[in-house]
Design a protein around this motif. Structure first.
Motif, PDB file in Angstrom:
ATOM      1  N   GLY A 111       0.707  -1.368   0.111  1.00  0.00           N
ATOM      2  CA  GLY A 111      -0.376  -0.003   0.066  1.00  0.00           C
ATOM      3  C   GLY A 111       1.189   1.315  -0.071  1.00  0.00           C
ATOM      4  N   ALA A 112       1.660   1.374   0.881  1.00  0.00           N
ATOM      5  CA  ALA A 112       2.679   2.928   1.496  1.00  0.00           C
ATOM      6  C   ALA A 112       3.260   2.860  -0.276  1.00  0.00           C
ATOM      7  CB  ALA A 112       3.191   2.301   2.012  1.00  0.00           C
ATOM      8  N   ALA A 113       3.985   1.988  -1.223  1.00  0.00           N
ATOM      9  CA  ALA A 113       4.494   1.848  -2.659  1.00  0.00           C
ATOM     10  C   ALA A 113       3.636   2.665  -3.453  1.00  0.00           C
ATOM     11  CB  ALA A 113       4.937   0.843  -3.026  1.00  0.00           C
ATOM     12  N   SER A 114       1.801   2.052  -3.571  1.00  0.00           N
ATOM     13  CA  SER A 114       0.882   2.525  -4.391  1.00  0.00           C
ATOM     14  C   SER A 114       0.944   4.082  -4.429  1.00  0.00           C
ATOM     15  CB  SER A 114       0.034   1.719  -3.624  1.00  0.00           C
ATOM     16  OG  SER A 114      -0.020   0.594  -3.985  1.00  0.00           O
ATOM     17  N   LEU A 115       1.114   4.098  -2.764  1.00  0.00           N
ATOM     18  CA  LEU A 115       0.930   5.607  -2.880  1.00  0.00           C
ATOM     19  C   LEU A 115       1.893   6.446  -3.109  1.00  0.00           C
ATOM     20  CD1 LEU A 115      -0.602   8.575  -0.772  1.00  0.00           C
ATOM     21  CD2 LEU A 115       0.809   7.457   0.753  1.00  0.00           C
ATOM     22  N   LEU A 116       3.478   6.195  -3.218  1.00  0.00           N
ATOM     23  CA  LEU A 116       4.282   6.770  -3.302  1.00  0.00           C
ATOM     24  C   LEU A 116       4.460   6.915  -4.786  1.00  0.00           C
ATOM     25  CD1 LEU A 116       7.335   7.931  -3.301  1.00  0.00           C
ATOM     26  CD2 LEU A 116       8.083   5.573  -3.119  1.00  0.00           C
ATOM     27  N   GLY A 117       3.697   5.995  -5.747  1.00  0.00           N
ATOM     28  CA  GLY A 117       3.916   5.908  -7.434  1.00  0.00           C
ATOM     29  C   GLY A 117       2.686   6.913  -7.850  1.00  0.00           C
TER      30      GLY A 117
ATOM     31  N   ILE B 240      -0.851   4.077   5.422  1.00  0.00           N
ATOM     32  CA  ILE B 240      -0.324   3.825   3.947  1.00  0.00           C
ATOM     33  C   ILE B 240       0.120   5.854   4.021  1.00  0.00           C
ATOM     34  CG2 ILE B 240      -0.464   2.576   2.474  1.00  0.00           C
ATOM     35  CD1 ILE B 240      -3.023   4.528   1.370  1.00  0.00           C
ATOM     36  N   THR B 241      -1.612   6.283   5.050  1.00  0.00           N
ATOM     37  CA  THR B 241      -1.154   8.274   4.833  1.00  0.00           C
ATOM     38  C   THR B 241       0.279   8.295   6.514  1.00  0.00           C
ATOM     39  OG1 THR B 241      -3.217   8.840   4.723  1.00  0.00           O
ATOM     40  CG2 THR B 241      -2.130  10.251   6.117  1.00  0.00           C
TER      41      THR B 241
ATOM     42  N   LEU C 245       7.712   9.936   4.285  1.00  0.00           N
ATOM     43  CA  LEU C 245       8.336   9.703   2.632  1.00  0.00           C
ATOM     44  C   LEU C 245       8.336  11.191   2.575  1.00  0.00           C
ATOM     45  CD1 LEU C 245       6.729   7.280   1.421  1.00  0.00           C
ATOM     46  CD2 LEU C 245       8.734   7.118   1.442  1.00  0.00           C
ATOM     47  N   LYS C 246       7.618  12.134   3.534  1.00  0.00           N
ATOM     48  CA  LYS C 246       7.329  13.534   2.995  1.00  0.00           C
ATOM     49  C   LYS C 246       8.991  13.859   3.749  1.00  0.00           C
ATOM     50  CE  LYS C 246       4.308  17.286   2.550  1.00  0.00           C
ATOM     51  NZ  LYS C 246       3.468  17.070   2.475  1.00  0.00           N
ATOM     52  N   LYS C 247       8.702  13.772   4.490  1.00  0.00           N
ATOM     53  CA  LYS C 247       9.291  13.874   5.286  1.00  0.00           C
ATOM     54  C   LYS C 247      11.111  14.034   5.148  1.00  0.00           C
ATOM     55  CE  LYS C 247      11.142  14.041  10.368  1.00  0.00           C
ATOM     56  NZ  LYS C 247      10.450  13.359  12.448  1.00  0.00           N
TER      57      LYS C 247
ATOM     58  N   VAL D 260       3.169  17.618  -1.379  1.00  0.00           N
ATOM     59  CA  VAL D 260       2.489  16.949  -1.374  1.00  0.00           C
ATOM     60  C   VAL D 260       1.658  16.335  -0.810  1.00  0.00           C
ATOM     61  CG1 VAL D 260       1.912  14.446  -2.023  1.00  0.00           C
ATOM     62  CG2 VAL D 260       3.617  15.399  -3.335  1.00  0.00           C
ATOM     63  N   ASN D 261       0.071  16.708  -0.940  1.00  0.00           N
ATOM     64  CA  ASN D 261      -1.016  16.499  -0.161  1.00  0.00           C
ATOM     65  C   ASN D 261      -0.935  15.083   0.738  1.00  0.00           C
ATOM     66  OD1 ASN D 261      -3.163  16.023   1.695  1.00  0.00           O
ATOM     67  ND2 ASN D 261      -4.225  18.128   1.063  1.00  0.00           N
ATOM     68  N   VAL D 262      -0.479  13.878   1.406  1.00  0.00           N
ATOM     69  CA  VAL D 262      -0.743  12.996   1.245  1.00  0.00           C
ATOM     70  C   VAL D 262      -1.679  12.874   1.633  1.00  0.00           C
ATOM     71  CG1 VAL D 262      -0.190  10.649   2.967  1.00  0.00           C
ATOM     72  CG2 VAL D 262       1.717  12.972   2.278  1.00  0.00           C
ATOM     73  N   GLU D 263      -2.865  12.929   2.502  1.00  0.00           N
ATOM     74  CA  GLU D 263      -4.238  12.950   3.015  1.00  0.00           C
ATOM     75  C   GLU D 263      -4.785  12.769   1.855  1.00  0.00           C
ATOM     76  OE1 GLU D 263      -7.648  12.563   6.032  1.00  0.00           O
ATOM     77  OE2 GLU D 263      -5.512  14.259   6.011  1.00  0.00           O
TER      78      GLU D 263
END
Length: 356
Positions: free
Chosen positions: A121-127, A318-319, A325-327, A335-338
Motif C-alpha cells: 500500500g505504501a508503495a502504491s501511495l508513492l507511485g 499508508i498516510t 516519505l515526505k519528511k 504533496v497533500n499526502v492524505e
C-alpha cells in the motif's frame, strides 16, 4: 415524434391545392409523407439509443495481470486458471507478467504493460504521488513480509546500530519505506546510513556475501536467508508494514469497470481457496518461487489472508508512511499526502464483489 403540425409551411402549401390539381397534390402528399416517416424514424432511433451508448458493453482484447512471489494469491490464481476460464466466455485473453517488487509492478502499470499490479500500500501511495495513474482496489494479504536483517555474526542488534553502515534496500518498495520509518523512529534518516539500492534478491545475496551490513528484507528471500544461512531479523514491527494491494490502471477501470469486478471476483475465489487449502497453497508457492517447503511455510506463517476489504484502515497506514516519505524528501513537500491516499483507494469495486 414529428407530425404535420410540426411543419406549418407544409400545411399552407397543401391548402392551395384543390381536387382540380389532384395529380400534383398526390405527388406532393407522397413527398410529405416520406419526409414525415424519415423524421419519425430518426426521432425513434434517437430515443432508443443514447448518444454515448454502444450496442455492446466495452471489453478489452486482453487483461494483463501480474504475479509475484510476495503475493501468494496471485500464484494460486495463475495456477488454477480461473480468470482465463471466466474471461474466455467473452473471448478475452489473460496475459501474465512477473513483478519482482512493488517498484517493478508500478513501472509496469505506468507503462501500460500490465492492467493489474501487486504492490504494498505504501508503495502504491508513492507511485500515485509521483503521478502514476492507479487505483488501489483490493487487499490480497496482510503480511509481515519485511524486517531489518543482518548476518548471524553481526554486531548489529538495533536500528541505532545502523548509523554509518551499508544497508541494502529496493527503493520504491515497502521494505525501503519500512527502513525509513524505523530510522525516523530513533531520530535517524537515510542520510545517516549508506543506502545500497538493490533489487530484493540481490540485496539478500549482498548481505550473505558481506557486501552490506544489513538489508531491508522481503519474503520469500528473507525467509530463505533466515532459515538457510541463519540471518537475523533484528528489527520487526508489523505496524509499519502496509498491506498487499492490488492496483488497477485508472484508464482501464474507467473503460472496463465490469472487468475490474471480474478480476477481483477471480482473486477472491483464489484467496478463499488458499485459506481452505494451506498445504496446497504451500506447494504452489514452493513450486513457483523454487523454495523448500520449510521456507514456503515460514513465508506463509507471516501472511494473513483473512480480509480482502480495502478502505480506512489501509488509508491510515499508508498516510503515516507517506508522512515519513515526505519528511525524508522522497515525496515533494507540496504533496497533500492524505488527499493522495484518498484518491488512491477505491473501495467500491470490492464492495460489489465481496459480500460481507
Amino acid at each position: 415524434m414529428k407530425t404535420f403540425s410540426s411543419f406549418p409551411n407544409l400545411k399552407a402549401i397543401l391548402r392551395r391545392f384543390t381536387a382540380k390539381n389532384l395529380p400534383g397534390f398526390a405527388a406532393l402528399f407522397s413527398v410529405a409523407l416520406s419526409l414525415v416517416l424519415v423524421v419519425s424514424s430518426c426521432s425513434s432511433q434517437t430515443a432508443q439509443t443514447p448518444a454515448n451508448s454502444s450496442p455492446t458493453a466495452a471489453k478489452p482484447d486482453t487483461v494483463k495481470v501480474d504475479y509475484a512471489y510476495y503475493n501468494p494469491v496471485s500464484l494460486v490464481l495463475k495456477e488454477k486458471g480461473w480468470l482465463e476460464e471466466d474471461l474466455a466466455k467473452d473471448n478475452v485473453k489473460v496475459e501474465w507478467t512477473q513483478s519482482v517488487g512493488s517498484n517493478k509492478a508500478l513501472e509496469f502499470l505506468n507503462s501500460r504493460s500490465i492492467d493489474f499490479g501487486s504492490t504494498a500500500g505504501a508503495a502504491s501511495l508513492l507511485g500515485k504521488a509521483n503521478g502514476n495513474p492507479i487505483k488501489a482496489v483490493y487487499v490480497y494479504s496482510k503480511p509481515e513480509w519485511t524486517a531489518l536483517v543482518t548476518r548471524s555474526d553481526s554486531p548489529i542488534n538495533k536500528v541505532e546500530d545502523l548509523k554509518g553502515k551499508r544497508v541494502a534496500a529496493t527503493k520504491g518498495t515497502d521494505p525501503y519505506i519500512f527502513l525509513l520509518r524505523a530510522l525516523d523512529e530513533v531520530g535517524l534518516s537515510e542520510k545517516d546510513i549508506e543506502l545500497v539500492p538493490l533489487q530484493h534478491a540481490d540485496g539478500r545475496a549482498a548481505l550473505e556475501r558481506g557486501d552490506v551490513d544489513a538489508w531491508a528484507g522481503l519474503d520469500p528471500h528473507m525467509a530463505k536467508t533466515e532459515l538457510e544461512t541463519g540471518s537475523r531479523l533484528f528489527y520487526r514491527n508489523p505496524n509499519f508494514i502496509s498491506q498487499g494491494i492490488l492496483n488497477v490502471r485508472e484508464a482501464f477501470a474507467q473503460e472496463y469497470p465490469v472487468y475490474v469486478e471480474r478480476v477481483i471476483g477471480a482473486y477472491e475465489k483464489a484467496r478463499l481457496w488458499a485459506i481452505d487449502n494451506p498445504n496446497e497453497l504451500k506447494a504452489i508457492l514452493a513450486k513457483e518461487a523454487k523454495l523448500s517447503d520449510t521456507v514456503a511455510a515460514k513465508q506463509l506463517e507471516r501472511t494473513d489472508l483473512s480480509d480482502s476489504a480495502i478502505g480506512d484502515s489501509q488509508k491510515t497506514v499508508i498516510t503515516a508512511a507517506g508522512d515519513v516519505l515526505k519528511k525524508s524528501g522522497v515525496i515533494q513537500p507540496s504533496v497533500n499526502v492524505e488527499q493522495v491516499a484518498t484518491d488512491l483507494i477505491d473501495p467500491e469495486f470490492v464492495k460489489k464483489v465481496v459480500k460481507s
